[in-house]
Structures are given as C-alpha cells and as structure tokens.
Write an enzyme that holds these catalytic residues in place. Structure first.
Site, PDB file in Angstrom:
ATOM      1  N   THR A  97       0.859  -1.193   0.000  1.00 53.41           N
ATOM      2  CA  THR A  97       0.000   0.000   0.000  1.00 53.41           C
ATOM      3  C   THR A  97       0.891   1.238   0.000  1.00 53.41           C
ATOM      4  O   THR A  97       1.606   1.492   0.962  1.00 53.41           O
ATOM      5  CB  THR A  97      -0.902   0.026   1.259  1.00 53.41           C
ATOM      6  OG1 THR A  97      -1.593  -1.216   1.361  1.00 53.41           O
ATOM      7  CG2 THR A  97      -1.898   1.159   1.178  1.00 53.41           C
ATOM      8  N   LYS A 172      -7.625   1.309  -2.292  1.00 54.38           N
ATOM      9  CA  LYS A 172      -7.062   0.711  -1.071  1.00 54.38           C
ATOM     10  C   LYS A 172      -7.127   1.697   0.098  1.00 54.38           C
ATOM     11  O   LYS A 172      -7.472   1.322   1.224  1.00 54.38           O
ATOM     12  CB  LYS A 172      -5.608   0.274  -1.352  1.00 54.38           C
ATOM     13  CG  LYS A 172      -4.849  -0.213  -0.149  1.00 54.38           C
ATOM     14  CD  LYS A 172      -5.462  -1.458   0.473  1.00 54.38           C
ATOM     15  CE  LYS A 172      -4.805  -1.794   1.799  1.00 54.38           C
ATOM     16  NZ  LYS A 172      -5.526  -2.800   2.561  1.00 54.38           N
ATOM     17  N   LYS A 240       0.044   4.904   8.563  1.00 56.96           N
ATOM     18  CA  LYS A 240       0.532   5.338   7.239  1.00 56.96           C
ATOM     19  C   LYS A 240      -0.644   5.489   6.267  1.00 56.96           C
ATOM     20  O   LYS A 240      -0.763   6.490   5.553  1.00 56.96           O
ATOM     21  CB  LYS A 240       1.526   4.295   6.711  1.00 56.96           C
ATOM     22  CG  LYS A 240       1.827   4.409   5.233  1.00 56.96           C
ATOM     23  CD  LYS A 240       2.261   3.108   4.562  1.00 56.96           C
ATOM     24  CE  LYS A 240       1.526   1.864   4.898  1.00 56.96           C
ATOM     25  NZ  LYS A 240       1.311   0.877   3.881  1.00 56.96           N
TER      26      LYS A 240
HETATM   27  P1  NAP Z   1       5.541  -6.223   7.367  1.00 59.02           P
HETATM   28  O1  NAP Z   1       5.195  -7.503   7.997  1.00 59.02           O
HETATM   29  O2  NAP Z   1       5.882  -5.052   8.227  1.00 59.02           O
HETATM   30  O3  NAP Z   1       6.731  -6.491   6.311  1.00 59.02           O
HETATM   31  C1  NAP Z   1       7.327  -5.416   5.647  1.00 59.02           C
HETATM   32  C2  NAP Z   1       8.295  -5.918   4.578  1.00 59.02           C
HETATM   33  O4  NAP Z   1       8.931  -4.770   3.995  1.00 59.02           O
HETATM   34  C3  NAP Z   1       9.421  -6.797   5.131  1.00 59.02           C
HETATM   35  O5  NAP Z   1       9.782  -7.740   4.143  1.00 59.02           O
HETATM   36  C4  NAP Z   1      10.547  -5.783   5.342  1.00 59.02           C
HETATM   37  O6  NAP Z   1      11.829  -6.349   5.307  1.00 59.02           O
HETATM   38  C5  NAP Z   1      10.353  -4.914   4.120  1.00 59.02           C
HETATM   39  N1  NAP Z   1      10.960  -3.593   4.286  1.00 59.02           N
HETATM   40  C6  NAP Z   1      10.573  -2.604   5.125  1.00 59.02           C
HETATM   41  N2  NAP Z   1      11.348  -1.523   4.967  1.00 59.02           N
HETATM   42  C7  NAP Z   1      12.263  -1.845   4.021  1.00 59.02           C
HETATM   43  C8  NAP Z   1      13.327  -1.150   3.418  1.00 59.02           C
HETATM   44  N3  NAP Z   1      13.623   0.114   3.748  1.00 59.02           N
HETATM   45  N4  NAP Z   1      14.053  -1.787   2.454  1.00 59.02           N
HETATM   46  C9  NAP Z   1      13.761  -3.059   2.101  1.00 59.02           C
HETATM   47  N5  NAP Z   1      12.755  -3.774   2.631  1.00 59.02           N
HETATM   48  C10 NAP Z   1      12.013  -3.166   3.580  1.00 59.02           C
HETATM   49  O7  NAP Z   1       4.366  -5.693   6.429  1.00 59.02           O
HETATM   50  P2  NAP Z   1       3.086  -6.493   5.889  1.00 59.02           P
HETATM   51  O8  NAP Z   1       2.074  -6.574   6.961  1.00 59.02           O
HETATM   52  O9  NAP Z   1       3.529  -7.698   5.171  1.00 59.02           O
HETATM   53  O10 NAP Z   1       2.521  -5.402   4.841  1.00 59.02           O
HETATM   54  C11 NAP Z   1       3.167  -5.146   3.605  1.00 59.02           C
HETATM   55  C12 NAP Z   1       2.350  -4.106   2.848  1.00 59.02           C
HETATM   56  O11 NAP Z   1       1.027  -4.588   2.646  1.00 59.02           O
HETATM   57  C13 NAP Z   1       2.196  -2.769   3.582  1.00 59.02           C
HETATM   58  O12 NAP Z   1       2.194  -1.735   2.633  1.00 59.02           O
HETATM   59  C14 NAP Z   1       0.832  -2.880   4.246  1.00 59.02           C
HETATM   60  O13 NAP Z   1       0.250  -1.614   4.450  1.00 59.02           O
HETATM   61  C15 NAP Z   1       0.069  -3.707   3.218  1.00 59.02           C
HETATM   62  N6  NAP Z   1      -1.015  -4.554   3.742  1.00 59.02           N
HETATM   63  C16 NAP Z   1      -0.854  -5.253   4.896  1.00 59.02           C
HETATM   64  C17 NAP Z   1      -1.905  -6.049   5.360  1.00 59.02           C
HETATM   65  C18 NAP Z   1      -1.801  -6.836   6.646  1.00 59.02           C
HETATM   66  O14 NAP Z   1      -2.843  -7.253   7.151  1.00 59.02           O
HETATM   67  N7  NAP Z   1      -0.640  -7.072   7.201  1.00 59.02           N
HETATM   68  C19 NAP Z   1      -3.100  -6.143   4.636  1.00 59.02           C
HETATM   69  C20 NAP Z   1      -3.210  -5.436   3.434  1.00 59.02           C
HETATM   70  C21 NAP Z   1      -2.157  -4.638   2.997  1.00 59.02           C
HETATM   71  P3  NAP Z   1      12.511  -6.933   6.659  1.00 59.02           P
HETATM   72  O15 NAP Z   1      11.934  -8.312   6.824  1.00 59.02           O
HETATM   73  O16 NAP Z   1      13.964  -6.907   6.367  1.00 59.02           O
HETATM   74  O17 NAP Z   1      12.110  -6.005   7.778  1.00 59.02           O
END
Ligand code: NAP
Length: 291
Positions: A97, A172, A240
């Site tokens: 997102t 979204k 965010k």
């Molecule tokens: P998350 O668990 O916090 O994982 C974030 C990912 O991004 C990890 O692989 C992290 O790597 C990587 N990352 C963060 N900063 C980085 C950087 N500066 N350089 C390279 N890699 C980086 O997030 P998530 O829950 O999977 O969500 C991912 C996206 O989907 C977000 O935009 C969120 O808003 C959206 N989303 C989430 C959900 C949900 O329910 N969780 C649902 C719909 C949409 P590391 O492992 O090295 O930290």
C-alpha cells in the site's frame, strides 16, 4: 511455459502470498532485506536470490510487498534496484500500500526502461493471504492485468481492474479508511460500555450476534478480550494509510480525529502491535481498560 516469478518483501503478507504461488506450481525467486525470513519458503521450494539484479534475471513477473512508499522506492530506484536491472519486458507488480503518486511515478519510470508496471494493493489481512482469498485492487494497463490474472487467481478470490495507475491505491486507501473507522468505533464502544459496567465479553456478544457484527469485529474480538495484540496488520501501517488518505484529500468530520488517534498511538510506541491495539491508546485517554 508458466512465467517465472520473483517476490520481494517477506513480511506478514509476503510470506503467505509467495507460498501460494509455490502451491500453484510457479517458480518463485525470493529476496528480502532480512534474508533469514526466506528460510521456511526455501524449504517449500522457493529459490533465494542474493540480490535484486539476480532475482530480476531469473524472473519474468516480479512482485513487491513492502512496508511503505520509502521501502518500495528503495527497492525500485536504489543502486541495484529493479529499475537498474535488465528490466526490459519484465512485469513489475507492486502489492504494497503506497500513495497513488508513488504508484504513478513508478509506472512511468518502469515504462521508461522498457518494463511494465501494475499496482495491485490488497484488501484482506494475513488469514485471507494464507487462504488465497484476498481482494486484489489492480490498476495500470489492462493487457498487463490480463498477463497477471493467472497469478492473481493463486493469491485472491477476486481481482478487480480499476483503471489507470493510482486507481488501485485510491481504492485501497478508501477501504482502509473504512477499516480504521470500524476498529476505532469498536474500541470506543467496548470502552464506553465497560465504563458503565458492561463487561467487554458481553458487549462484544451484543455486537457480534447483531446487525453491527461483521467479519472484522469477530476477527478482532479474541485480541480485545485477551489483550494479545501480536501484529497481523501492524498499527504503523494503518497510521501510514490514514496519513496517505489525508494527503489524498479525505476531509470529513471523522477523518482528522481518526488520523490524529492513529498518529498518537504510533507516538505512544504501539506501531509494531496489531492495528486493534488502537484500543490500548484509547483506554489510556480516559483510564478505562478493556480487560
Ligand atoms: P511487514 O510484515 O511489516 O513487512 C514489511 C516488509 O517490507 C518486510 O519484508 C521488510 O523487510 C520490508 N521492508 C521494510 N522496509 C524496508 C526497506 N527500507 N528496504 C527493504 N525492505 C524493507 O508488512 P506487511 O504486513 O507484510 O505489509 C506489507 C504491505 O502490505 C504494507 O504496505 C501494508 O500496508 C500492506 N497490507 C498489509 C496487510 C496486513 O494485514 N498485514 C493487509 C493489506 C495490505 P525486513 O523483513 O527486512 O524487515
């Protein structure tokens, strides 16, 4: 020959989503900043790429599922990033997102290096990601959407094509505004009831067994009752999304105080907890606790 895929970003969402591509029989090359998060996927058949250029060489369609605009831009634009690889003919699909502006810029920059770009943020959290029942909000060029459709079928129950770059991001932000309102409404209702001696368990039954109950109120009930807010969707990501919706022009009576509540919760150190931990911030504002 099915197209070979690459997956960058193995967080709460990326891991189960990449796993579903493996289950669908696809080759999945994976890369994550923290390499150890790929271990389980490698056991299940994923191939680890040491860096992004290698992943790019080995993949036809490359997904990104990363935290925010900054992380996504870093992976696309950084030295050795996607746009500096042999990108011609590749299809990049960003499922993170991010703001509509970032999406639009990445789309233009991808075209400039001969690659294709789709945005495809998702509605649904970890459980739908595991079950392959996400709702995919795609936008870009329709022919790229058609190319991605077999893969979207592995990841979601519905894939909507919403228009040009930015449309998926806007959809979204809109659905997450609704989610943020719902969760804060749920939290405030439970706390208000508790303040007037109605037990949270009873109030949650009244909500969940009546017309106000929904999949999300039922999903979040155990965490409210137990106080365990291990992140499925981290509160920092919702903060965010509401900030991005505000930047995108949302300005209704509830939007400013909502954005403020999530911002304050973030500042109180609740960012790594689940989004439902908004109740912990709210209970501290008037001293009522949910447990
Ligand atoms: P998350 O668990 O916090 O994982 C974030 C990912 O991004 C990890 O692989 C992290 O790597 C990587 N990352 C963060 N900063 C980085 C950087 N500066 N350089 C390279 N890699 C980086 O997030 P998530 O829950 O999977 O969500 C991912 C996206 O989907 C977000 O935009 C969120 O808003 C959206 N989303 C989430 C959900 C949900 O329910 N969780 C649902 C719909 C949409 P590391 O492992 O090295 O930290």
């Amino acid at each position: 020959m099915p197209e070979k895929t690459g997956w960058i970003g193995l967080g709460n969402m990326g891991i189960p989503m990449a796993k579903n591509l493996l289950k669908g029989g696809y080759t999945v090359n994976v890369y994550n900043r923290t390499a150890s998060k790929a271990d389980k996927l490698i056991e299940e058949g994923a191939i680890f790429s040491e860096n992004i250029p290698l992943l790019c060489d080995e993949s036809d369609i490359i997904f990104t599922m990363l935290s925010d605009d900054q992380a996504v831009k870093g992976i696309y634009l950084g030295e050795g990033g996607l746009l500096n690889c042999k990108a011609s003919g590749k299809l990049f699909i960003n499922m993170s997102t991010v703001s509509p502006k970032t999406s639009d810029e990445l789309s233009e920059m991808s075209k400039a290096v001969g690659a294709r770009f789709l945005e495809a943020p998702v509605s649904g959290s970890v459980k739908p990601a595991e079950e392959g029942t996400l709702i995919i909000l795609a936008a870009g060029e329709e022919e790229d959407f058609r190319r991605a459709q077999p893969l979207f079928e592995q990841l979601g129950k519905t894939a909507l094509f919403l228009g040009g770059a930015g449309a998926g991001a806007n959809a979204k932000l809109a659905i997450n505004y609704f989610l943020a309102l719902t969760l804060q409404g749920l939290a405030e209702t439970v706390l208000f009831a508790k303040k007037n001696d109605i037990k949270p368990a009873d109030m949650l039954r009244i909500i969940n067994e009546g017309a106000c109950g929904s999949a999300i109120t039922r999903l979040k009930t155990p965490s409210i009752l137990s106080g365990d807010f291990s992140a499925a969707f981290a509160l920092k990501h919702m903060a965010k999304d509401i900030r991005l919706a505000r930047e995108q022009g949302i300005d209704y009576p509830l939007s400013a105080p909502l954005a403020d509540a999530y911002k304050q919760a973030l500042e109180k150190g609740l960012g790594e907890e689940d989004v439902m931990a908004i109740i912990k911030y709210l209970e501290n504002t008037d001293g009522t606790t949910a447990q």
